[in-house]
Design a protein around this motif. Structure first.
Motif, PDB file in Angstrom:
ATOM      1  N   ARG A 103     -21.627 -10.716 -40.263  1.00 16.81           N
ATOM      2  CA  ARG A 103     -22.657 -11.664 -39.894  1.00 16.81           C
ATOM      3  C   ARG A 103     -21.956 -12.925 -39.229  1.00 16.81           C
ATOM      4  O   ARG A 103     -20.957 -13.480 -39.800  1.00 16.81           O
ATOM      5  N   PRO A 105     -21.456 -16.659 -37.317  1.00 20.85           N
ATOM      6  CA  PRO A 105     -22.345 -18.011 -37.636  1.00 20.85           C
ATOM      7  C   PRO A 105     -22.952 -18.338 -36.466  1.00 20.85           C
ATOM      8  O   PRO A 105     -22.588 -18.081 -35.389  1.00 20.85           O
ATOM      9  N   THR A 107     -24.046 -21.345 -34.036  1.00 17.94           N
ATOM     10  CA  THR A 107     -23.170 -22.353 -33.697  1.00 17.94           C
ATOM     11  C   THR A 107     -24.357 -23.382 -33.299  1.00 17.94           C
ATOM     12  O   THR A 107     -25.399 -23.301 -33.142  1.00 17.94           O
ATOM     13  N   MET A 139     -27.062 -25.790 -45.104  1.00 16.63           N
ATOM     14  CA  MET A 139     -26.506 -24.488 -45.405  1.00 16.63           C
ATOM     15  C   MET A 139     -27.102 -23.498 -46.485  1.00 16.63           C
ATOM     16  O   MET A 139     -26.704 -23.448 -47.572  1.00 16.63           O
ATOM     17  N   THR A 257     -28.405 -11.949 -34.710  1.00 13.05           N
ATOM     18  CA  THR A 257     -27.831 -12.947 -35.967  1.00 13.05           C
ATOM     19  C   THR A 257     -28.585 -12.285 -37.199  1.00 13.05           C
ATOM     20  O   THR A 257     -29.699 -11.644 -37.109  1.00 13.05           O
ATOM     21  N   SER A 261     -26.649 -16.357 -41.390  1.00 18.25           N
ATOM     22  CA  SER A 261     -25.653 -16.779 -40.216  1.00 18.25           C
ATOM     23  C   SER A 261     -25.852 -18.322 -40.244  1.00 18.25           C
ATOM     24  O   SER A 261     -25.067 -19.109 -39.655  1.00 18.25           O
ATOM     25  N   ARG A 263     -26.418 -20.539 -42.718  1.00 17.16           N
ATOM     26  CA  ARG A 263     -25.511 -21.179 -44.035  1.00 17.16           C
ATOM     27  C   ARG A 263     -24.039 -21.096 -43.325  1.00 17.16           C
ATOM     28  O   ARG A 263     -23.388 -22.089 -43.594  1.00 17.16           O
ATOM     29  N   ILE A 264     -23.613 -19.864 -42.936  1.00 15.22           N
ATOM     30  CA  ILE A 264     -22.451 -19.839 -42.683  1.00 15.22           C
ATOM     31  C   ILE A 264     -22.041 -20.827 -41.210  1.00 15.22           C
ATOM     32  O   ILE A 264     -20.992 -21.516 -41.329  1.00 15.22           O
ATOM     33  N   GLY A 265     -23.092 -20.782 -40.372  1.00 22.14           N
ATOM     34  CA  GLY A 265     -22.773 -21.861 -39.294  1.00 22.14           C
ATOM     35  C   GLY A 265     -22.614 -23.199 -39.695  1.00 22.14           C
ATOM     36  O   GLY A 265     -22.001 -24.123 -39.153  1.00 22.14           O
ATOM     37  N   SER A 268     -19.387 -24.061 -41.274  1.00 20.55           N
ATOM     38  CA  SER A 268     -18.106 -23.799 -40.163  1.00 20.55           C
ATOM     39  C   SER A 268     -18.284 -25.152 -39.415  1.00 20.55           C
ATOM     40  O   SER A 268     -17.439 -25.768 -39.260  1.00 20.55           O
TER      41      SER A 268
END
Length: 336
Positions: A103, A105, A107, A139, A257, A261, A263-265, A268
């Motif tokens: 997956r 992220p 942006t 997130m 996506t 993604s 939460r990951i984005g 990050s």
């Protein structure tokens, strides 16, 4: 001088060492076990570094050289290297056998493009945008803010309008609190709170207020819902929301996506803006016993750590946050 000179012609050692310190910062590795670094830390670091397919730096060699240059013996024995290589082979097998792609992220640019392509006066799109903004800056898992099917909605498992609040923290900054009755990171029956702060043109608080305006609903209705052509209030089904997001991102050349993604984005993004990793862990509700005691205090200083970062990267004027007035540390329903 001789020690430093021995490293000058070794390409990649500098970036390898920076990668090690980044790993230590993200996972809050204490200074006293960075140098000298024990096997457990270097084992985890090697696996973490190997998941980045765009890099080919000699990470462990760089850390080894750093130890020697600082007067410490090499941190790994031959047996240690064999154990790490064994784990790396296993990790490669895992990635080779994966049926689903890794997956990516989401942006900030993707989030901005998504907002620009959605019709925020349309009930369905207004709901999708509120979900996307909240999932990114809070997130959150998409599964925490959506349902698998229309009939799957249950107030005992899904957040309702009653579970969303606006408040003002000790610094006078606005925030929203979403109380999740069920979450992947929570124990059964445990309510988890997500804190959202002002974020300029992509502000999740403004997205929630817009959703409340476009899709009026009862306190017992889903927080993230929309109205169909017949005027019926419907919970947002995860598959439909992700399809809408993917359609826009694919049209702009980013591929598709997944709900996770966001939460990951978000994580990050905060880490890239040098937010303390412990704050990111707390806000993202990753398990940390040291912070469980302070979860109620965090909402009073959330803006100090998280607010305004998106507006620093966007020149657009901040969205208005509506006319909802709150006194210091007071709360009122965000969507009702």
């Amino acid at each position: 001088m001789a020690v430093r000179a021995s490293l000058r012609d070794t390409s990649g050692y500098g970036s390898g060492l920076r990668k090690f310190h980044l790993f230590c910062d993200i996972f809050s590795v204490p200074e006293n076990i960075r140098l000298p670094a024990p096997f457990a830390v270097l084992h985890s670091f090697a696996l973490w570094a190997a998941t980045d397919p765009t890099q080919d730096d000699p990470y462990l060699a760089a850390v080894r050289a750093w130890h020697i240059a600082q007067g410490w013996p090499p941190p790994l024995s031959l047996d240690d290297h064999q154990r790490i290589n064994w784990s790396l082979r296993g990790l490669e097998n895992i990635y080779t056998s994966r049926r689903k792609p890794i997956r990516p992220p989401v942006t900030l640019i993707m989030l901005s493009t998504l907002k620009g392509c959605l019709q925020l006066n349309d009930p369905f799109d207004a709901c999708v945008w509120a979900m996307a903004s909240c999932a990114f800056f809070g997130m959150m898992h998409f599964g925490e803010i959506s349902v698998n099917s229309r009939s799957d909605f249950s107030p005992a498992r899904h957040i309702t309008r009653h579970g969303a609040f606006f408040g003002t923290d000790l610094l006078g900054q606005s925030y929203a609190r979403l109380d999740l009755p069920s979450a992947k990171t929570a124990k059964p029956g445990e309510t988890q709170s997500v804190f959202l702060t002002e974020q300029g043109d992509l502000c999740p608080l403004a997205a929630l207020r817009n959703l409340a305006r476009v899709v009026p609903a009862l306190a017992t209705d889903p927080l993230f819902c929309w109205r169909d052509s017949r005027g019926d209030t419907r919970p947002m089904v995860r598959k439909r929301a992700v399809e809408r997001v993917n359609g826009i991102l694919l049209a702009h050349g980013w591929g598709t996506t997944f709900g996770h993604s966001f939460r990951i984005g978000g994580a990050s993004f905060y880490l890239a803006q040098k937010v303390d990793p412990e704050i990111v862990r707390l806000a993202g509700r990753w398990r940390s016993l040291a912070y469980e005691t302070y979860i109620r205090s965090f909402e009073q200083v959330a803006s100090r750590h998280l607010a305004g970062l998106a507006s620093q990267l966007h020149s657009s004027a901040a969205l208005g946050l509506g006319t909802l007035a709150t006194s210091s540390a007071a709360e009122s329903p965000a969507c009702g």
